[in-house]
Design a protein around this motif. Structure first.
Motif, PDB file in Angstrom:
ATOM      1  N   UNK B 179       0.861  -1.192   0.000  1.00 40.92           N
ATOM      2  CA  UNK B 179       0.000   0.000   0.000  1.00 40.92           C
ATOM      3  C   UNK B 179       0.893   1.236   0.000  1.00 40.92           C
ATOM      4  N   UNK B 180       0.721   2.082  -1.001  1.00 40.64           N
ATOM      5  CA  UNK B 180       1.573   3.264  -1.104  1.00 40.64           C
ATOM      6  C   UNK B 180       0.728   4.524  -1.071  1.00 40.64           C
ATOM      7  N   UNK B 181       1.305   5.598  -0.554  1.00 37.31           N
ATOM      8  CA  UNK B 181       0.675   6.915  -0.631  1.00 37.31           C
ATOM      9  C   UNK B 181       1.570   7.816  -1.476  1.00 37.31           C
ATOM     10  N   UNK B 182       0.966   8.696  -2.273  1.00 39.50           N
ATOM     11  CA  UNK B 182       1.722   9.623  -3.111  1.00 39.50           C
ATOM     12  C   UNK B 182       1.532  11.051  -2.582  1.00 39.50           C
ATOM     13  N   UNK B 206      -0.658  -5.210  -9.075  1.00 40.01           N
ATOM     14  CA  UNK B 206      -1.761  -5.580  -8.195  1.00 40.01           C
ATOM     15  C   UNK B 206      -1.703  -4.944  -6.819  1.00 40.01           C
ATOM     16  N   UNK B 207      -0.831  -3.946  -6.655  1.00 39.15           N
ATOM     17  CA  UNK B 207      -0.756  -3.270  -5.359  1.00 39.15           C
ATOM     18  C   UNK B 207      -1.670  -2.045  -5.381  1.00 39.15           C
ATOM     19  N   UNK B 208      -1.783  -1.420  -4.211  1.00 35.95           N
ATOM     20  CA  UNK B 208      -2.799  -0.367  -4.073  1.00 35.95           C
ATOM     21  C   UNK B 208      -2.177   0.985  -3.726  1.00 35.95           C
ATOM     22  N   UNK B 209      -2.666   2.036  -4.385  1.00 34.01           N
ATOM     23  CA  UNK B 209      -2.319   3.403  -3.982  1.00 34.01           C
ATOM     24  C   UNK B 209      -3.442   3.860  -3.052  1.00 34.01           C
ATOM     25  N   UNK B 210      -3.148   4.028  -1.772  1.00 36.41           N
ATOM     26  CA  UNK B 210      -4.227   4.311  -0.824  1.00 36.41           C
ATOM     27  C   UNK B 210      -4.516   5.796  -0.672  1.00 36.41           C
ATOM     28  N   UNK B 211      -3.549   6.643  -1.014  1.00 36.93           N
ATOM     29  CA  UNK B 211      -3.796   8.085  -0.903  1.00 36.93           C
ATOM     30  C   UNK B 211      -2.952   8.809  -1.928  1.00 36.93           C
ATOM     31  N   UNK B 212      -3.501   9.899  -2.468  1.00 36.70           N
ATOM     32  CA  UNK B 212      -2.749  10.710  -3.411  1.00 36.70           C
ATOM     33  C   UNK B 212      -3.007  12.165  -3.047  1.00 36.70           C
ATOM     34  N   UNK B 213      -2.026  12.790  -2.416  1.00 37.85           N
ATOM     35  CA  UNK B 213      -2.214  14.157  -1.914  1.00 37.85           C
ATOM     36  C   UNK B 213      -1.378  15.134  -2.734  1.00 37.85           C
ATOM     37  N   UNK B 214      -1.824  16.391  -2.759  1.00 30.98           N
ATOM     38  CA  UNK B 214      -1.165  17.401  -3.588  1.00 30.98           C
ATOM     39  C   UNK B 214      -0.624  18.549  -2.742  1.00 30.98           C
ATOM     40  N   UNK B 215       0.429  19.193  -3.219  1.00 32.60           N
ATOM     41  CA  UNK B 215       0.880  20.431  -2.603  1.00 32.60           C
ATOM     42  C   UNK B 215       1.417  21.345  -3.697  1.00 32.60           C
ATOM     43  N   UNK B 216       1.724  22.595  -3.329  1.00 32.76           N
ATOM     44  CA  UNK B 216       2.260  23.541  -4.305  1.00 32.76           C
ATOM     45  C   UNK B 216       3.672  23.912  -3.883  1.00 32.76           C
ATOM     46  N   UNK B 228      -1.899  13.974   8.061  1.00 36.18           N
ATOM     47  CA  UNK B 228      -2.875  13.339   8.946  1.00 36.18           C
ATOM     48  C   UNK B 228      -3.752  12.378   8.144  1.00 36.18           C
ATOM     49  N   UNK B 229      -4.142  12.811   6.953  1.00 33.15           N
ATOM     50  CA  UNK B 229      -4.916  11.931   6.073  1.00 33.15           C
ATOM     51  C   UNK B 229      -4.160  10.675   5.718  1.00 33.15           C
ATOM     52  N   UNK B 230      -2.892  10.877   5.330  1.00 32.79           N
ATOM     53  CA  UNK B 230      -2.088   9.734   4.901  1.00 32.79           C
ATOM     54  C   UNK B 230      -1.920   8.753   6.048  1.00 32.79           C
ATOM     55  N   UNK B 231      -1.667   9.281   7.244  1.00 31.40           N
ATOM     56  CA  UNK B 231      -1.479   8.414   8.398  1.00 31.40           C
ATOM     57  C   UNK B 231      -2.717   7.554   8.618  1.00 31.40           C
ATOM     58  N   UNK B 235      -0.435   3.585   4.883  1.00 33.18           N
ATOM     59  CA  UNK B 235       0.359   3.016   3.788  1.00 33.18           C
ATOM     60  C   UNK B 235       1.638   2.360   4.318  1.00 33.18           C
ATOM     61  N   UNK B 236       2.236   1.479   3.499  1.00 34.91           N
ATOM     62  CA  UNK B 236       3.522   0.870   3.862  1.00 34.91           C
ATOM     63  C   UNK B 236       4.677   1.795   3.493  1.00 34.91           C
ATOM     64  N   UNK B 237       4.477   2.548   2.415  1.00 33.16           N
ATOM     65  CA  UNK B 237       5.514   3.489   2.016  1.00 33.16           C
ATOM     66  C   UNK B 237       4.846   4.758   1.480  1.00 33.16           C
ATOM     67  N   UNK B 238       5.619   5.846   1.470  1.00 32.33           N
ATOM     68  CA  UNK B 238       5.142   7.106   0.883  1.00 32.33           C
ATOM     69  C   UNK B 238       6.126   7.506  -0.212  1.00 32.33           C
ATOM     70  N   UNK B 239       5.611   7.842  -1.372  1.00 35.47           N
ATOM     71  CA  UNK B 239       6.466   8.260  -2.484  1.00 35.47           C
ATOM     72  C   UNK B 239       6.292   9.766  -2.680  1.00 35.47           C
TER      73      UNK B 239
END
Lengths: 296, 392
Positions: B179-182, B206-216, B228-231, B235-239
């Motif tokens: 499970x990854x978060x971006x 077959x793995x899952x992207x559980x969160x995709x957050x944006x910044x500027x 806080x959302x990502x936590x 996820x197992x890792x954050x990219x």
């Protein structure tokens, strides 16, 4: 983590901590507006200068947090007075638009003068207070959050006392109420305006040092976004009204946290400025504004 | 009024002649003196990114020196001709023109940046000179947006989106992530490209992207709300494929929020004071993809030779400058002649070239090398070589 209430409490903490900083900056906007009806667009950049003075104190002079904060507030207050004397005072009787455009000019001067002298390179603060993280179940907050909120509360309390009870404070209120009548009563209007700039700028410096210490990075353009957000906060609370700036800042911080929190991080800044539009349409005097304050 | 009109016609006629002149066959290029092969270098020796250019040129010069000591190429010594593009696109065109017309080089190494390489392309295409850029990573250098191949452009580095693929493979295979978060910079093409290729590779497995957050980038300093959302999504890792400034702040705030999972990124991490921003402690358990790692055992000989020659530490710019020159020399050797078309074909069909930054196989359809990437790991604030990941 998991439970929704934890998530909400965490976002409230995030929001209050961020909102405190907006509130500190918003106070300067609102005080200056209250006294000379000028939106001082250079205010965010004055905050940047404060952050750099704080950075200089903690890195080169190796001072701890409180002395650095006080020195930054002092010198930034002087800078605020200097800017007022040089850029705004000669325009005291010019149109408000002329002063507003001058303020934008001062803002650019500080931003790009900063890039010229300090280079655009990002600077990092040393660790001036412990990096302790407190955990309550799934909710976390830092020592830094406590410092931000405490500093803000203390400074606001001092400000309230000064404005209510001191001679300068009384003079400020009198001048903002009616400049000419105040001067007829023997109040030195120029000095009072200078004092307002000094107080507003020193609060901005405090915000700048807090941002620098908490987020650990400063650069010459760091004042632009917080400056705009704090401006929205000041308008939201009712520009010219001191408690309004405090309320507006906190509301802005909370709104931003929650917009990101429900998964719309892309819309966060849009939400902040959408509030400005709504306030201007629905209640231009702001949350705490009285409906009619027309001066004769 | 009338004279003005005549004047206009005259100018138009004159301009048309110059156009025609441009079409006329080029003067036959004299072969340079038979016992020397001229290779040009178009580098950022002054200006904004002079550090990249100087390191790259030194790497290329070292490669040429070593080749000459080993007897040169095709029995001839190599002569290096340098040109400074002053870190500007316009100057890059001028430098390339000088190398092509005055110096009559048979191949060009450089420039380091994509923008300056782009500015050299019309000239090398007109004169038919193969060019190898050490670190121009923009995908449109070799294949234009319209999908056409730029025949004469080659590179020693992989392209940006490949880093996302490498990071995803590393996350799945080595770190065992499912499970990854971006966290993506919504303004940057670089970050978006890396995130897209990471997502594609990760989800294909077959793995899952559980969160995709944006910044500027350049604006945001408070990332606690998105973290806080990502936590919450566990996820197992954050990219985070951004640049060091924001990435440093995000990592610091993530660790403060007790997010202890591994954090991955691209080469945008490697060029700045990321450790100062995030703090040594926070940087533990973070990894990023880069072209080479300075302490990769395969680089030890090169690093020592580079240090001995220039009294500078070798970095990825030096290593890729070296590889770009080596690649060009290998192509001349393979072509068996100094004919520029033959060298171009040799580059296009190059396979199994053993570079110090990894083995290079040039994809003849895109001119992009298929090569391995290095993964670096932060341990107590130091970058340490963790693994080499081969393309799949």
């Amino acid at each position: 983590m998991g439970s929704v209430s934890d998530l909400i409490i965490q976002q409230i903490i995030n929001g209050i901590s961020l909102g405190s900083i907006y509130a500190l900056i918003a106070l300067g906007y609102t005080m200056v507006y209250g006294i000379i009806q000028l939106i001082n667009f250079a205010h965010g950049d004055i905050m940047m200068v404060g952050a750099y003075i704080g950075w200089f104190c903690t890195t080169t002079l190796m001072l701890s947090f409180i002395p650095a904060l006080i020195i930054a507030m002092f010198f930034t207050a002087l800078l605020g007075m200097l800017i007022e004397r040089i850029a705004y005072k000669p325009l005291r009787h010019a149109t408000r638009l002329a002063v507003l455009i001058t303020a934008i000019g001062v803002s650019f001067f500080l931003e790009y003068g900063g890039i010229l002298i300090l280079t655009p390179q990002t600077r990092t603060f040393p660790e001036v207070f412990p990096q302790t993280v407190y955990e309550f179940g799934n909710i976390t907050f830092k020592y830094g959050d406590v410092v931000i909120i405490l500093t803000t509360v203390i400074l606001m309390a001092i400000l309230t006392l000064v404005v209510k009870y001191s001679r300068v404070g009384k003079a400020m209120r009198a001048v903002s109420f009616d400049k000419e009548a105040a001067s007829l009563m023997g109040i030195n209007v120029d000095n009072t305006i200078s004092a307002t700039f000094a107080i507003g700028s020193s609060l901005a410096a405090a915000a700048g040092v807090l941002i620098g210490v908490y987020f650990n990075t400063i650069n010459p353009l760091m004042g632009i976004m917080p400056g705009l957000k704090a401006f929205v906060a000041a308008v939201l609370g009712g520009i010219g009204i001191i408690p309004g700036a405090m309320v507006g800042g906190l509301v802005m911080g909370l709104v931003e946290s929650f917009v990101s929190g429900i998964g719309f991080s892309t819309w966060r800044d849009a939400a902040a400025f959408f509030i400005l539009i709504i306030v201007l349409i629905v209640k231009p005097t702001g949350l705490l504004g009285k409906n009619i304050r027309e001066k004769v | 009024m009338k004279t003005k009109k005549i004047f206009t016609y005259l100018i138009v006629a004159l301009l048309s002649f110059t156009l025609l002149a441009g079409c006329s066959p080029k003067a036959p290029t004299d072969q340079p003196a038979a016992d020397v092969v001229k290779i040009g270098g178009n580098f950022e020796l002054t200006g904004g990114v002079a550090e990249f250019g100087k390191k790259g040129e030194n790497g290329a010069k070292l490669a040429i020196k070593e080749a000459n000591e080993a007897g040169g190429v095709l029995g001839m010594q190599i002569e290096y001709v340098g040109a400074d593009n002053k870190s500007e696109a316009g100057e890059s065109t001028a430098a390339t023109t000088k190398l092509a017309t005055q110096d009559e080089v048979i191949g060009i190494i450089g420039p380091m940046t994509s923008g300056n390489t782009l500015a050299a392309i019309p000239v090398i295409t007109e004169y038919g000179i193969p060019l190898v850029t050490p670190t121009g990573t923009n995908s449109t250098l070799t294949v234009t947006e319209a999908g056409a191949l730029n025949d004469w452009v080659f590179r020693a580095c992989f392209i940006d989106p490949f880093q996302g693929e490498v990071a995803a493979n590393f996350a799945m295979d080595t770190l065992g992530a499912t499970k990854a978060a971006l966290v993506i910079d919504q303004k940057g093409d670089y970050a978006k490209g890396l995130a897209a290729s990471f997502k594609e590779t990760f989800e294909k497995a077959g793995k899952e992207i559980v969160a995709s957050e944006q910044y500027v980038a350049g604006q945001d300093t408070d990332f606690r709300a998105i973290l806080t959302n990502i936590k919450n999504k566990q996820p197992d890792i954050i990219f985070i494929p951004g640049y060091y400034n924001e990435v440093g702040m995000i990592i610091k705030q993530a660790r403060d929020a007790k997010i202890d999972v591994a954090i991955l990124g691209g080469d945008g991490w490697g060029t700045g004071p990321i450790v100062d921003i995030a703090g040594k402690e926070a940087m533990n358990n973070t990894y990023y993809v880069d072209h080479v790692a300075a302490d990769d055992p395969a680089l030890a000989d090169f690093a020592a030779a580079f240090k001995a020659e220039y009294n500078q530490d070798a970095d990825s710019f030096a290593a890729l400058g070296y590889d770009a020159a080596k690649l060009l020399i290998a192509a001349i050797e393979k072509a068996g002649s100094t004919d520029k078309e033959a060298i171009r074909v040799a580059l296009e069909t190059m396979s199994g070239f053993a570079g110090i930054s990894g083995d290079i196989n040039v994809d003849s359809a895109t001119h992009n090398p298929q090569k391995s990437a290095s993964i670096l790991k932060f341990v107590d604030g130091e970058k340490i070589f963790a693994a080499r990941v081969d393309p799949k």
